[in-house]
Structures are given as structure tokens and as C-alpha cells.
Motif scaffolding. Structure first.
Motif, PDB file in Angstrom:
ATOM      1  N   PRO A  33       0.339  -2.226   2.658  1.00 22.17           N
ATOM      2  CA  PRO A  33       1.556  -2.342   1.850  1.00 22.17           C
ATOM      3  C   PRO A  33       2.531  -1.188   2.043  1.00 22.17           C
ATOM      4  O   PRO A  33       3.734  -1.345   1.839  1.00 22.17           O
ATOM      5  CB  PRO A  33       1.011  -2.359   0.411  1.00 22.17           C
ATOM      6  N   TYR A  34       2.018  -0.041   2.476  1.00 31.23           N
ATOM      7  CA  TYR A  34       2.850   1.138   2.688  1.00 31.23           C
ATOM      8  C   TYR A  34       4.010   0.854   3.638  1.00 31.23           C
ATOM      9  O   TYR A  34       5.068   1.491   3.532  1.00 31.23           O
ATOM     10  CB  TYR A  34       1.975   2.267   3.245  1.00 31.23           C
ATOM     11  N   PHE A  36       5.132  -2.503   4.421  1.00 31.85           N
ATOM     12  CA  PHE A  36       5.686  -3.858   4.295  1.00 31.85           C
ATOM     13  C   PHE A  36       7.212  -3.826   4.337  1.00 31.85           C
ATOM     14  O   PHE A  36       7.852  -4.544   5.124  1.00 31.85           O
ATOM     15  CB  PHE A  36       5.247  -4.498   2.971  1.00 31.85           C
ATOM     16  N   GLY A  49      -0.282  -9.745   4.030  1.00 30.76           N
ATOM     17  CA  GLY A  49      -0.707  -8.504   4.664  1.00 30.76           C
ATOM     18  C   GLY A  49      -0.694  -8.527   6.171  1.00 30.76           C
ATOM     19  O   GLY A  49      -1.124  -7.540   6.802  1.00 30.76           O
ATOM     20  N   GLU A 207      -4.260   1.568   5.511  1.00 29.89           N
ATOM     21  CA  GLU A 207      -3.342   2.287   4.631  1.00 29.89           C
ATOM     22  C   GLU A 207      -3.097   3.712   5.128  1.00 29.89           C
ATOM     23  O   GLU A 207      -1.963   4.147   5.285  1.00 29.89           O
ATOM     24  CB  GLU A 207      -3.908   2.317   3.213  1.00 29.89           C
TER      25      GLU A 207
END
Length: 485
Positions: A33-34, A36, A49, A207
Motif C-alpha cells: 500500500p505504501y 499504491f 494489491g 512493504e
């Protein structure tokens, strides 16, 4: 003429890149998500994802990567050139264990072991850079990343190949480097370190790996992508198929990196290997593993990018003929391929263990590889006829002034580790003697009192936060003399 080795012809290179661009779009690349928002804003689709990266976006990112850059030593001098066919070596990184010099048994590594390795590597010109070579099992795990870097900075002025295993560790390590360099701007202008960042095979940027790529780009500190496809297990069983996966992982990482900061330095690197179907191991000394490294690097060179690979290692657990064979072969192959940074010297046991004696033996193989890539040059007005004109058929070339003038540039002279004269102990004994000689000659490089105090204050504050009341390897080994030069 510089001798050169390539394993891929042009049509196969183009097929590899074509399929790599296909892979990053479909099935795509799993990302954290860092990143996206970063990817979506640039035109990549992110579903559940998984980022689907268009080839056009990937090519734009590749076009902004610098073709070369330098790492600098503590004095601000350019010491390692990433680019073209320049080849450099550094010890392998992040071993948990060391082969004890006295017992020849594998044991957990300590701070004193890392310091001794750094001292030896500092004295050997074959190693253009240091590495955070060993995990120090005498410090808390949560500070292990930056503590390894602290010890290298304390005892060496060479550039450093390092890496962080979390986002928080990365920030601490960047602060540590900034303290030693004189600030973040000075670090950006003349980076002292390159950071390995590893995607998880297949096609997964976790991540902390995603965060590392973004934050390194924004800090202007070089990132070295270390893609690790395992042929037959976490990658296609064919060598060509694994090279495709490697390319896809590197390209997707470069997209993330360049979106964060276009023009930031990044390296097309890796530690690919085959999966041994008989033993279930990952043989880093296998010839196919070396072939993967060479092929992956050739793809990066085709794109005009700086390159890295893991070679000069062995899967054996002792300093025997297998260790020498596997390590020396790959040292030479990597040099012939023109790989910019070759990591792995000193490593045993599938990259899990270091040996300082092996590090000095590997230095001899590296020196031979460096001599090889210098090639054969014509010297003088004639190649041989002029000297024959002086000696005739007597063959007494030792008396010629040309012999005295040229023999040092024509011949490499190894250290006493290599036996060429009288009978001597076996190579392990010679390597031990060489280690002791180098450690005795070592003097800690100059570090200004202001910078040294800043490093110490910073380290003590971070160590106290982890419950560590002293600095192993620094407080205990202050008797190591400093250089007066």
C-alpha cells in the motif's frame, strides 16, 4: 582489447525484455500500500494489491535512470564507479555466522569478528568497497542493521555496500551516514554507501522493500536492486525464464524508484540461483547460478544501467578445493562480464557464513581476474623482433632493459597466500598468516574528533533505546591505533 563474455545473443535479449514487460502488466506485480498512490498517479492500475504496469510507463522510468554514478570514500574521493565495464568487488553481506579461525567450526558472528573482517578488507586493494558483512549476535536484533554500518564507518574509509531490513532501520542508517558525511546534502552529493533492496520472488515488492526504494530515491542515496529468482522453485526452471523474471522484478522496482525521484541512482543487481532438485538447496557456487548472474547483468547492460551480482561464493562449509574452485571460477566470469559490483567474497555455506581466511584467498582470485581483463597490450615499437635483435638465439632476455622496465606491468605478483617458491604450509595456514599480517599492519583511518563524537553520541542514544548500555566493538576495542597519515 578487453576480453568480454556474453551469454545472450541479441534476439534472445529482446525476447527476455519483451516478456518482462508483458509480466509486469499481466499478471502484474504485487506491491505494498505504501506505493499504491504513487503508481496509480502515474497510470498503473492497482487491483487487490497487484500493480499492472504499462510498458510505456516502465520505459519512461528506465529512461530517467542515470547510466553511471560514483560511491565516495570518507575523504570525498570517487572510489567506486558504477557504469560501463568497470568491475569492483566487495565482501558478501549479512552473514549470520563465521568460520572460526582457530577451530574451523561455524559459530554465530560477533562484533569483534566484523571488525576483524573490516580491517582485513581495508588493507586489501582488491576490495574497492566494504560491506556490512556479518550480523553481530552480541547486539539486540532490532538495532542490528545500523550497528553493522556503524562498525564499518568506524573502522573503514572505503565506500560501503549495505542494506536495511525495515523502513525504520533505513532512516536510522541514513541519519548515521549523514552524521559521518556532514549532513544529508553532503551525503546526497557524495554518497558513501549503496543499499541493497530485495524484492520477494516471484514479482513481489513487500512493504519494507517498497518503502526502502522510495526513501532511498528521495534521499539521493543509491539503491541496488537484488532480485533473487530461484530457478525451479520461485522462478521458472529454465535459465532464460528466470532471467525474464529477474528483469521484470528489476524493471518494476525501477518504476517505483524513479516515480519517487526521477534521476535518482539505482543499480540493476541480483543474487539469482538454481534450486537443486536432489538436495533442496540453493547452490550459489553452481555454474548455472553464475550463468544466471552473467545473463541478468547482460540485460541490465543492454539497457545502459549500472550492474551488480553475487559471485565469488561457495556452498561448501570449509576452506577446501570446492571452495577455491567455485569461488575463483565465478570471480573470473564476473570480471569478464564487466559487472560493476561483485559481492560475495569470503562467503561459505550458501551465503550463510563468512570466513576471513577465505576473504584473503578470494582476493588472490580477484587479482588474477583483474589482470585477465586488462588483456594483452602491445608495448614498444615491435612485439618481439626488437628484443631478438639484441639477444639473437641465446635467449638471455633477463639482461634486457625492456625486461626490467616492463615485467611489473606485464605480470601480477600474488601475495604469499599463493605458493610459488619454496615449500610452505598448506593454503589455510598461509591464509591465516596473511590475515595476521594484515591486521597487524592495519591502522584505523582518520576521522575528525567532531565527526567521531557525533557518531558516538548518535549511537549511544540509539543503543540506549534498545537497552544496550555500551557499544560492542567500539568501547571494547579502543586500543586499535588510529592512522597518523
Amino acid at each position: 582489447m578487453r576480453p568480454r563474455l556474453e551469454l545472450l545473443d541479441r534476439p534472445l535479449l529482446e525476447r527476455i525484455l519483451d516478456e518482462a514487460f508483458q509480466l509486469i502488466q499481466n499478471p502484474g506485480v504485487r506491491v505494498a500500500p505504501y506505493v499504491f498512490e504513487l503508481l496509480q498517479a502515474a497510470g498503473a492500475r492497482v487491483d487487490n494489491g497487484v500493480a499492472h504496469i504499462p510498458e510505456s510507463l516502465a520505459r519512461r522510468a528506465l529512461n530517467t535512470v542515470p547510466h553511471d554514478f560514483f560511491l565516495y570514500d570518507r575523504q570525498g574521493r570517487p572510489a567506486v564507479h558504477y557504469g560501463d565495464d568497470d568491475v569492483h568487488y566487495d565482501p558478501g553481506s549479512s552473514c549470520l555466522n563465521i568460520l572460526d579461525s582457530k577451530t574451523q567450526k561455524i559459530r554465530p558472528a560477533q562484533s569483534a569478528d566484523l571488525i576483524r573482517l573490516v580491517q582485513v578488507a581495508e588493507m586489501l586493494p582488491q576490495y574497492a568497497a566494504q560491506s556490512t558483512a556479518m550480523v553481530c549476535n552480541d547486539v539486540p536484533q532490532e538495532i542490528g542493521d545500523w550497528y553493522r554500518l556503524l562498525l564499518v564507518l568506524w573502522y573503514s574509509e572505503k565506500p560501503v555496500v549495505t542494506g536495511a531490513f525495515s523502513g525504520s532501520s533505513l532512516q536510522t542508517m541514513l541519519e548515521l551516514l549523514a552524521e559521518e558525511s556532514g549532513g544529508r546534502d553532503a551525503l546526497r552529493e557524495k554518497p558513501r554507501a549503496v543499499f541493497d533492496v530485495c524484492p520477494s520472488p516471484p514479482l513481489n515488492w513487500s512493504e519494507f522493500a517498497s518503502e526502502n526504494m522510495v526513501e532511498l530515491a528521495r534521499a539521493g542515496v543509491p539503491a541496488e536492486i537484488v532480485s533473487m529468482p530461484l530457478a525451479g522453485a520461485t522462478a521458472p526452471v529454465t535459465l532464460a525464464g528466470s532471467v525474464v523474471q529477474h528483469a521484470a522484478e528489476c524493471i518494476s522496482g525501477i518504476v517505483i524508484h524513479q516515480l519517487a525521484q526521477p534521476g535518482a541512482p539505482v543499480v540493476w543487481g541480483g543474487a539469482p540461483a538454481i534450486f537443486d532438485m536432489r538436495t533442496g538447496t540453493t547452490p550459489m557456487g553452481a555454474i548455472e547460478t553464475a550463468m544466471l548472474d552473467l545473463a541478468c547483468s547482460q540485460v541490465g547492460k543492454h539497457l545502459g544501467l549500472p550492474t551488480h551480482a553475487y559471485l565469488v561464493a561457495t556452498d561448501g562449509k570449509s576452506l577446501d578445493a570446492q571452495a577455491s574452485m567455485e569461488s575463483s571460477i565465478s570471480a573470473v566470469l564476473g570480471a569478464l562480464a564487466g559487472i560493476n559490483m561483485i559481492s560475495g567474497a569470503g562467503m561459505l555455506d550458501f551465503l550463510a557464513c563468512h570466513s576471513i581466511e577465505k576473504l584473503v584467498i578470494d582476493a588472490e582470485a580477484i587479482a588474477s581476474a583483474q589482470r585477465l581483463v586488462q588483456g594483452i597490450e602491445p608495448r614498444g615499437e615491435s612485439l618481439a623482433t626488437g628484443m631478438f635483435a639484441q639477444t639473437g638465439l641465446q635467449g638471455d632476455f633477463l639482461k634486457l632493459k625492456e625486461t626490467r622496465a616492463l615485467f611489473r606491468s606485464e605480470q601480477h605478483f600474488p601475495s604469499a597466500v599463493i605458493q610459488r617458491g619454496e615449500d610452505s604450509p598448506d593454503i589455510l595456514a598461509r591464509a591465516r598468516a596473511r590475515v595476521e599480517e594484515l591486521v597487524a599492519e592495519y591502522r584505523r583511518p582518520d576521522l575528525s574528533s567532531e565527526r567521531e563524537q557525533a557518531l558516538r553520541v548518535f549511537a549511544e542514544m540509539e543503543a540506549r533505546g534498545a537497552g544496550l548500555g555500551h557499544l560492542p566493538g567500539i568501547d571494547a576495542l579502543e586500543q586499535v591505533p588510529a592512522s597518523k597519515h
